[in-house]
Design an enzyme around this catalytic site. Structure first.
Site, mmCIF file in Angstrom:
data_model
loop_
_atom_site.group_PDB
_atom_site.id
_atom_site.type_symbol
_atom_site.label_atom_id
_atom_site.label_comp_id
_atom_site.label_asym_id
_atom_site.label_seq_id
_atom_site.Cartn_x
_atom_site.Cartn_y
_atom_site.Cartn_z
ATOM 1 N N ASP A 1 -24.349 39.022 -2.100
ATOM 2 C CA ASP A 1 -25.175 37.947 -2.306
ATOM 3 C C ASP A 1 -25.481 37.392 -0.839
ATOM 4 O OD1 ASP A 1 -22.806 36.890 -1.699
ATOM 5 O OD2 ASP A 1 -22.883 35.201 -3.108
ATOM 6 N N SER B 1 -18.071 36.636 -12.158
ATOM 7 C CA SER B 1 -19.358 36.662 -11.475
ATOM 8 C C SER B 1 -19.397 37.339 -10.106
ATOM 9 C CB SER B 1 -19.369 35.131 -10.982
ATOM 10 O OG SER B 1 -18.306 34.834 -10.349
ATOM 11 N N LYS C 1 -13.476 35.669 -1.687
ATOM 12 C CA LYS C 1 -14.078 36.660 -2.372
ATOM 13 C C LYS C 1 -14.618 37.434 -1.177
ATOM 14 C CE LYS C 1 -17.633 34.866 -5.065
ATOM 15 N NZ LYS C 1 -17.488 33.316 -5.004
ATOM 16 N N SER D 1 -24.819 30.096 -1.140
ATOM 17 C CA SER D 1 -24.270 31.455 -1.635
ATOM 18 C C SER D 1 -25.483 32.243 -2.388
ATOM 19 C CB SER D 1 -23.281 31.152 -2.680
ATOM 20 O OG SER D 1 -22.717 32.406 -3.098
ATOM 21 N N HIS D 2 -25.457 32.360 -3.766
ATOM 22 C CA HIS D 2 -26.326 33.148 -4.330
ATOM 23 C C HIS D 2 -27.636 32.485 -4.813
ATOM 24 C CE1 HIS D 2 -23.748 31.060 -7.046
ATOM 25 N NE2 HIS D 2 -24.583 31.062 -8.038
ATOM 26 N N THR E 1 -12.328 28.901 -13.002
ATOM 27 C CA THR E 1 -13.415 29.506 -12.110
ATOM 28 C C THR E 1 -13.497 28.870 -10.817
ATOM 29 O OG1 THR E 1 -14.805 29.911 -14.357
ATOM 30 C CG2 THR E 1 -15.943 29.575 -12.107
ATOM 31 N N ASP F 1 -24.173 34.819 0.873
ATOM 32 C CA ASP F 1 -23.213 34.516 1.960
ATOM 33 C C ASP F 1 -22.180 35.777 2.182
ATOM 34 O OD1 ASP F 1 -22.382 33.820 -0.630
ATOM 35 O OD2 ASP F 1 -20.895 32.651 0.171
ATOM 36 N N ASP G 1 -20.080 37.193 -0.230
ATOM 37 C CA ASP G 1 -18.852 37.180 -0.655
ATOM 38 C C ASP G 1 -18.827 37.906 -1.920
ATOM 39 O OD1 ASP G 1 -20.151 35.146 -1.893
ATOM 40 O OD2 ASP G 1 -18.344 33.577 -1.612
ATOM 41 N N ARG G 2 -20.015 38.009 -2.622
ATOM 42 C CA ARG G 2 -20.257 38.796 -3.776
ATOM 43 C C ARG G 2 -20.613 40.285 -3.732
ATOM 44 N NH1 ARG G 2 -22.727 35.086 -8.482
ATOM 45 N NH2 ARG G 2 -21.620 33.198 -7.916
ATOM 46 N N ARG H 1 -24.018 21.706 -3.061
ATOM 47 C CA ARG H 1 -25.290 22.164 -3.074
ATOM 48 C C ARG H 1 -26.461 21.490 -3.668
ATOM 49 N NH1 ARG H 1 -23.264 28.394 -5.223
ATOM 50 N NH2 ARG H 1 -21.403 28.440 -3.696
ATOM 51 N N GLU I 1 -13.281 37.736 -10.073
ATOM 52 C CA GLU I 1 -14.194 36.794 -11.061
ATOM 53 C C GLU I 1 -15.296 37.579 -11.654
ATOM 54 O OE1 GLU I 1 -14.402 32.405 -10.374
ATOM 55 O OE2 GLU I 1 -14.834 33.560 -8.300
HETATM 56 C C1 VG1 Z 1 -20.025 30.513 -9.907
HETATM 57 C C2 VG1 Z 1 -19.428 31.498 -10.375
HETATM 58 C C3 VG1 Z 1 -17.950 31.626 -9.920
HETATM 59 C C4 VG1 Z 1 -18.017 31.567 -8.601
HETATM 60 C C5 VG1 Z 1 -18.737 30.401 -7.990
HETATM 61 C C6 VG1 Z 1 -19.052 30.455 -6.490
HETATM 62 O O1 VG1 Z 1 -19.666 29.074 -10.149
HETATM 63 O O2 VG1 Z 1 -19.187 31.397 -11.815
HETATM 64 O O3 VG1 Z 1 -17.095 32.456 -10.629
HETATM 65 O O4 VG1 Z 1 -16.687 31.406 -8.049
HETATM 66 O O5 VG1 Z 1 -20.159 30.418 -8.343
HETATM 67 O O6 VG1 Z 1 -19.481 31.710 -5.987
HETATM 68 P P1 VG1 Z 1 -20.546 28.483 -11.330
HETATM 69 O O7 VG1 Z 1 -19.645 26.949 -11.483
HETATM 70 O O8 VG1 Z 1 -21.933 28.038 -11.286
HETATM 71 O O9 VG1 Z 1 -19.983 28.949 -12.707
HETATM 72 V V1 VG1 Z 1 -20.595 31.972 -4.823
HETATM 73 O O10 VG1 Z 1 -20.803 33.548 -4.294
HETATM 74 O O11 VG1 Z 1 -20.932 30.708 -4.142
HETATM 75 O O12 VG1 Z 1 -19.810 31.415 -3.455
HETATM 76 CO CO CO Z 2 -21.678 33.838 -2.531
#
Ligand code: VG1
Ligand code: CO
Length: 559
Positions: A285, A375, A386, A117-118, A354, A287, A289-290, A27, A373
């Site tokens: 979110d 998150s 997810k 993602s988010h 994680t 994409d 998955d959340r 990213r 998770e």
């Molecule tokens: C964060 C979250 C983690 C999750 C990851 C991807 O990672 O804490 O639980 O799996 O995002 O989520 P980090 O390393 O920033 O804590 V998302 O919806 O990309 O795909």
């Molecule tokens: Co995501």
């Protein structure tokens, strides 16, 4: 039929620093991906690291800025690298769970997902590329390390510059590339995913509940990829009101918002739910998955509790009647609410680092059915990502079967299992060097054991530190070891302090502080979470010297 004929070319390039995939893919700001050959270098490194004799890859992303351009680059490069066939979402759109499903359904070699993602999108936002393997899950560290190694030495990439595929229209396209057949199928982004959901859940039963005007639901797609999925599933198929899905057009910049479903960034949903018009609300979110789950009047369900409530009611989901319930799992920083359920149901519960990639082996070896998770990630072994929409359908299934409200379900759950209070403090975009120093200091402290047996007054009781370490995980299936996954300080009463650096940020360092504790005392379980946790949070900030190293008085986001 005469096929268009194309020739591939070899283009010289030079390596970029820092193309190391993090928790979930690579990213970076959009302008970095758009700089000369940056995307091409990374894509070629993926294609070199995996077997290029690939029969089939699945390609799509969350609709953010640069997805369509990146899809075209990937198509041209796959053609030149001898991939035989691609399945691409219409206009380049696929949610992350949809890609995972398609990889499994078509027994593809893997998939390339275009998403950050988010993280915010748009020309000034982030872009991301992630490779998923043949099990449908995010590539494990062994594979991402191979990709990264290749990015460091790349000298050339292969591309077929004249090949332009119409991804706006559904249909199969065949070409001859260097004399070989190359096929690109552009498919409906939603259809296969919706079919999968119908196999897992009882749609007629859900429809009776969702279409009942006294059970109004509100779904916020946050201008991300989930709009078309949510409209089809909740409105068209389950009969929710025609305005039940908001922010339902995927926008390249997510409407300037942060597509992260939590109380801060999904404040609009929280406000709408506060009106009391709806029995259930959810947000996704970028994409898809959340998920965030809310009840009547915006009653908030923490992700740790959401996982535990689904676990406690798992028999209500038809899929698990077929597959049986194997174990449960959560990521290490996630509060242990699901552990309490596992104990009662006599199931195994696994604690992994994680990132969803760590659940894959357990699922593939039939040891894991349901996991999550903190998150805002929840999912099961129906795919290897997810799955936000799956979580919402799981909740609606429980509501439809029990006829209880979200709040009643959660509060009954606490009475039966006790309550795990949890909070996460994020300090975004801090000085990376200082944050590394903070971690290094804590690594030293936990290694020398000087914290052990230290007593703290937490609220009105005294607790003792009984374990401290830097979390290390040995995968029970392939025995690979992932070390330095987060500083853990554990107390004798089950309270925990966890500290790690984010692996998904694109600038500076993001510090994540996780604090949780457990109570089964009836006088405590309905108290305000922030008040119960305050003494422990204060101890954590002090002990870890967070203010000193981040230079921040307050976190950027509290969840
Ligand atoms: C964060 C979250 C983690 C999750 C990851 C991807 O990672 O804490 O639980 O799996 O995002 O989520 P980090 O390393 O920033 O804590 V998302 O919806 O990309 O795909
Ligand atoms: Co995501």
């Amino acid at each position: 039929m005469a096929f268009e004929e194309h020739r591939s070319e070899i283009v010289s390039t030079t390596p970029y620093d820092g193309q190391k995939p993090g928790t979930s893919g690579l990213r970076k700001p959009v302008n970095v991906f758009m700089s000369n050959n940056y995307t091409q270098n990374f894509v070629q490194s993926i294609l070199d690291a995996i077997n290029t004799e690939n029969d089939l890859l699945i390609i799509g992303g969350d609709g953010r800025y640069y997805v369509q351009e990146a899809v075209q680059i990937i198509i041209k490069m796959c053609a030149a690298n001898g991939v035989k066939r691609l399945i691409v979402g219409q206009n380049g759109i696929f949610s992350t769970p949809a890609v995972s499903n398609l990889i499994r359904k078509h027994k593809a070699s893997g998939g390339i997902i275009l998403t950050a993602s988010h993280n915010p999108g748009g020309i000034n936002g982030d872009f991301g590329i992630k490779y998923n393997c043949e099990n449908g899950g995010p590539a494990p560290e062994g594979v991402t390390n191979q990709i990264y190694e290749r990015t460091k030495n790349i000298k050339q990439y292969k591309i077929c510059p004249t090949l332009n595929v119409d991804i706006a229209n559904i249909g199969a396209n065949e070409y001859k590339v260097d004399g070989n057949t190359f096929r690109v199928e552009v498919i409906d982004s939603v259809a296969d995913y919706s079919t999968l959901m119908k196999e897992i859940f009882d749609f007629p039963k859900l429809k009776t509940y969702v279409s009942n005007p006294s059970n109004k639901i509100l779904i916020d797609a946050m201008n991300g990829v989930m709009g078309p999925y949510a409209k089809q599933i909740f409105i068209d198929e389950l009969g929710a009101a025609s305005d039940a899905v908001v922010h339902s057009t995927p926008l390249p910049d997510f409407g300037g918002e942060h597509p992260d479903p939590n109380l801060t960034y999904a404040a609009g949903l929280v406000k709408a739910m506060s009106s009391g018009d709806y029995v259930f609300g959810a947000a996704f979110d970028g994409d898809g998955d959340r998920n965030m789950i809310l009840g009547h009047k915006a009653f908030f369900v923490t992700p740790s509790d959401s996982l535990a409530v689904i676990a406690a009611n798992i028999e209500l989901i038809p899929y698990f009647k077929k597959t049986g319930v194997k174990g449960f799992a959560r990521s290490m920083p996630t509060a242990g609410a699901v552990d309490q359920v596992a104990r009662k149901l006599n199931k195994n519960v696994y604690e992994v680092p994680t990132g969803w990639k760590f659940f894959g082996n357990l699922m593939d070896s039939n040891q894991l059915s349901l996991c999550g998770e903190e998150s805002f990630g929840t999912g099961s072994d129906h795919i290897r990502e997810k799955d936000g929409c799956w979580a919402v359908l799981a909740w609606l299934t429980i509501l439809a079967n029990t006829q209880l409200s979200v709040e009643e379900l959660v509060k009954n759950h606490w009475k039966t299992f006790g309550r795990n209070f949890f909070t996460r403090y994020d300090y975004e975009n801090c000085d990376a060097k200082k944050c590394d120093e903070m971690i290094a200091r804590m690594e030293k402290i936990v290694a020398d054991g000087s914290l052990l047996n230290t007593k703290y007054k937490i609220g009105n009781k005294e607790s003792v530190i009984i374990t401290n370490d830097n979390f290390e995980y040995k995968d029970p299936v392939d025995h690979s070891v992932s070390s330095r996954q987060g500083i853990r300080i554990l107390f004798d009463d089950g309270s925990r302090i966890v500290l790690r650096l984010s692996g998904t940020g694109s600038q500076g360092a993001t510090v994540r502080l996780y604090v949780d504790c457990y109570a089964d005392d009836i006088s405590v379980i309905e108290q305000e979470s922030s008040e119960v946790l305050k003494p422990l949070v204060d101890i954590a900030i002090d002990l870890l010297k967070i203010k000193e190293y981040t230079g921040r008085d307050k976190p950027t986001v509290i969840t």
